[in-house]
Scaffold this active site. Structure first.
Site, PDB file in Angstrom:
ATOM      1  CD1 TRP A 149      -2.487  -2.123   1.834  1.00 40.46           C
ATOM      2  CD2 TRP A 149      -2.863  -1.369   0.074  1.00 40.46           C
ATOM      3  NE1 TRP A 149      -3.197  -2.940   0.863  1.00 40.46           N
ATOM      4  CE2 TRP A 149      -4.025  -2.139  -0.545  1.00 40.46           C
ATOM      5  CE3 TRP A 149      -3.221  -0.278  -0.971  1.00 40.46           C
ATOM      6  CZ2 TRP A 149      -4.856  -2.373  -0.673  1.00 40.46           C
ATOM      7  CZ3 TRP A 149      -5.020  -0.729  -2.718  1.00 40.46           C
ATOM      8  CH2 TRP A 149      -4.993  -1.648  -2.070  1.00 40.46           C
TER       9      TRP A 149
ATOM     10  CG  ASP B 167      -3.270   4.251   3.882  1.00 46.53           C
ATOM     11  OD1 ASP B 167      -4.339   4.193   4.650  1.00 46.53           O
ATOM     12  OD2 ASP B 167      -2.791   3.489   2.627  1.00 46.53           O
TER      13      ASP B 167
ATOM     14  CE  LYS C 189      -9.723  -2.404   2.805  1.00 46.89           C
ATOM     15  NZ  LYS C 189      -8.160  -1.415   2.389  1.00 46.89           N
TER      16      LYS C 189
HETATM   17  C1  LIG Z   1      -7.315  -1.523   1.330  1.00 47.28           C
HETATM   18  C2  LIG Z   1      -6.293  -0.333   1.791  1.00 47.28           C
HETATM   19  C3  LIG Z   1      -6.191   0.746   0.796  1.00 47.28           C
HETATM   20  C4  LIG Z   1      -7.061   0.589  -0.495  1.00 47.28           C
HETATM   21  O1  LIG Z   1      -8.467   1.066  -0.035  1.00 47.28           O
HETATM   22  P1  LIG Z   1      -9.779   1.515  -1.540  1.00 47.28           P
HETATM   23  O2  LIG Z   1     -11.058   1.625  -0.815  1.00 47.28           O
HETATM   24  O3  LIG Z   1      -9.700  -0.534  -2.684  1.00 47.28           O
HETATM   25  O4  LIG Z   1      -8.737   2.669  -2.823  1.00 47.28           O
HETATM   26  C5  LIG Z   1      -4.644   1.168   0.707  1.00 47.28           C
HETATM   27  N1  LIG Z   1      -4.608   1.249   2.736  1.00 47.28           N
HETATM   28  C6  LIG Z   1      -5.217   0.438   2.885  1.00 47.28           C
HETATM   29  C7  LIG Z   1      -3.548  -0.077   4.001  1.00 47.28           C
HETATM   30  C8  LIG Z   1      -5.579  -0.470   2.334  1.00 47.28           C
HETATM   31  O5  LIG Z   1      -5.999  -1.432   3.638  1.00 47.28           O
END
Ligand SMILES: *Cc1c(COP(=O)(O)O)cnc(C)c1O
Length: 376
Positions: free
Chosen positions: A104, A188, A212
């Site tokens: 990521w 993030d 998530k």
């Molecule tokens: C799932 C995830 C993303 C991407 O998320 P989307 O909603 O599919 O764009 C980015 N960073 C992390 C840490 C993630 O778990």
């Protein structure tokens, strides 16, 4: 029908009581005669739903007043572009630094390269040896003291929980200690958002895709220090300019109203659980139980170094890839779903977010034991 135990990395299991409340309110939200999804985003009722969600989120995370809370769209992937579009303009030169902790963070860096000079401040994309144990790429984290941050960078990006690799850190540095006191830290936190208290005040911004740990897909939560707002590049789409979104209290254009409503119910549920310190204790109990089981087993193995193992996403391997399809079929037969690992890592992965009760982890361990006994 019994609900299966859903170990999906995202979209992922929701608290059952939230789903029940949403079902009960589906046709008639509190005497309005309407579903929330039918309401005008500018109407009194939805404005109240949205501001209550913001208030509860602020309370849970203890968000200081000088941070804006924005409800946006596009997921964390879109945010990877929205961030440089908003923040690169702050610096004399459009540059930003990234700690590469897995897939990521790497995606975030690559997206930023479309808009400016993105550099690696530290990386775990190589093997290393820690305490005599050889760690493969993306299974460990470089010490904060080794991060090389340019003092004139517009921001430093870290991913505090790598969902795919299963690597988590709360070593969010004071940027002054890195010789870059003016560089805001951008986090993030998508896949461990609200799983524990978080030091918001150490950051310039935190963002998370809701699907998530905070609600349905379609909502991105952004918590950004107000002084970082208002420096968007001219090419930044107006709907993604934090200044517009903040000024209009997330109603610059139609926000993902139903997703905000459900996330609001999740925030209320978290408060009923006792808040983030209490949910953290539950998450520690679940993760400790699962990792302890793996660590005493000679059958299963966990690739990630114990010091940075994620409490949310637990990748593990069977001794032989030939056993994987039997493992997954046996798991599904017991109602243990979505245990297949991400294709880039292989093996298995159990995501045990806030909504996964201890009971689900116990059911998983029971199955792991039985499978080990019959195939070990
Ligand atoms: C799932 C995830 C993303 C991407 O998320 P989307 O909603 O599919 O764009 C980015 N960073 C992390 C840490 C993630 O778990």
């Amino acid at each position: 029908m019994a609900r299966p135990w859903n170990f999906s990395a995202g979209p992922s299991a929701m608290p059952e009581s939230v789903l029940r409340q949403a079902a009960a309110e589906m046709l008639d939200w509190r005497g309005s005669g309407m579903s929330v999804m039918e309401m005008s985003h500018r109407g009194k009722q939805f404005v109240e739903i949205c501001s209550q969600a913001e208030a509860d989120l602020r309370e849970l995370l203890e968000v200081p007043e000088h941070y804006a809370v924005l409800f946006m769209q596009g997921g964390a992937t879109a945010e990877n572009a929205i961030i440089p579009l908003n923040l690169l303009g702050r610096a004399a030169q459009p540059k930003a630094d990234f700690v590469i902790s897995g897939i990521w963070a790497k995606k975030s860096l690559e997206e930023c390269r479309r808009y400016g000079d993105a550099q690696v401040a530290a990386t775990n994309a190589v093997e290393t040896v820690i305490d005599g144990r050889t760690q493969g790429p993306s299974t460990w984290l470089p010490e904060t003291s080794s991060w090389r941050v340019r003092p004139d960078a517009a921001y430093l990006h870290v991913c505090s929980n790598e969902t795919i690799g299963g690597v988590e850190t709360m070593a969010w540095p004071d940027m002054a200690d890195l010789g870059a006191p003016d560089v805001p830290l951008v986090v993030d936190a998508s896949s461990h958002f609200l799983s524990r208290p978080m030091p918001v005040a150490k950051t310039g911004m935190i963002f998370a895709g809701a699907q998530k740990n905070a609600g349905p897909a379609g909502l991105t939560v952004v918590i950004v220090r107000r002084d970082l707002i208002g420096h968007a590049l001219a090419i930044c789409p107006s709907a993604f300019d934090y200044a517009n979104v903040a000024r209009e209290k997330s109603m610059y254009n139609t926000p993902p109203t139903f997703a905000i409503y459900i996330a609001g119910l999740v925030f209320k549920w978290l408060k009923e659980q006792g808040g983030l310190a209490a949910i953290e204790q539950q998450n520690i109990a679940k993760a400790t139980m699962l990792y302890n089981y793996f660590d005493q087993s000679r059958f299963y193995s966990v690739p990630v170094h114990p010091s940075v193992r994620s409490r949310m996403n637990v990748p593990f391997f069977l001794p032989d890839t030939a056993l994987e399809s039997a493992f997954l079929a046996g798991a599904e037969a017991r109602g243990l779903m979505q245990l297949k690992g991400h294709k880039s890592v292989g093996g298995m992965r159990a995501s045990i977010y806030n909504a996964m009760p201890l009971e689900g982890v116990v059911a998983l361990i029971d199955y792991l034991k039985d499978f080990e006994r019959s195939h070990g």
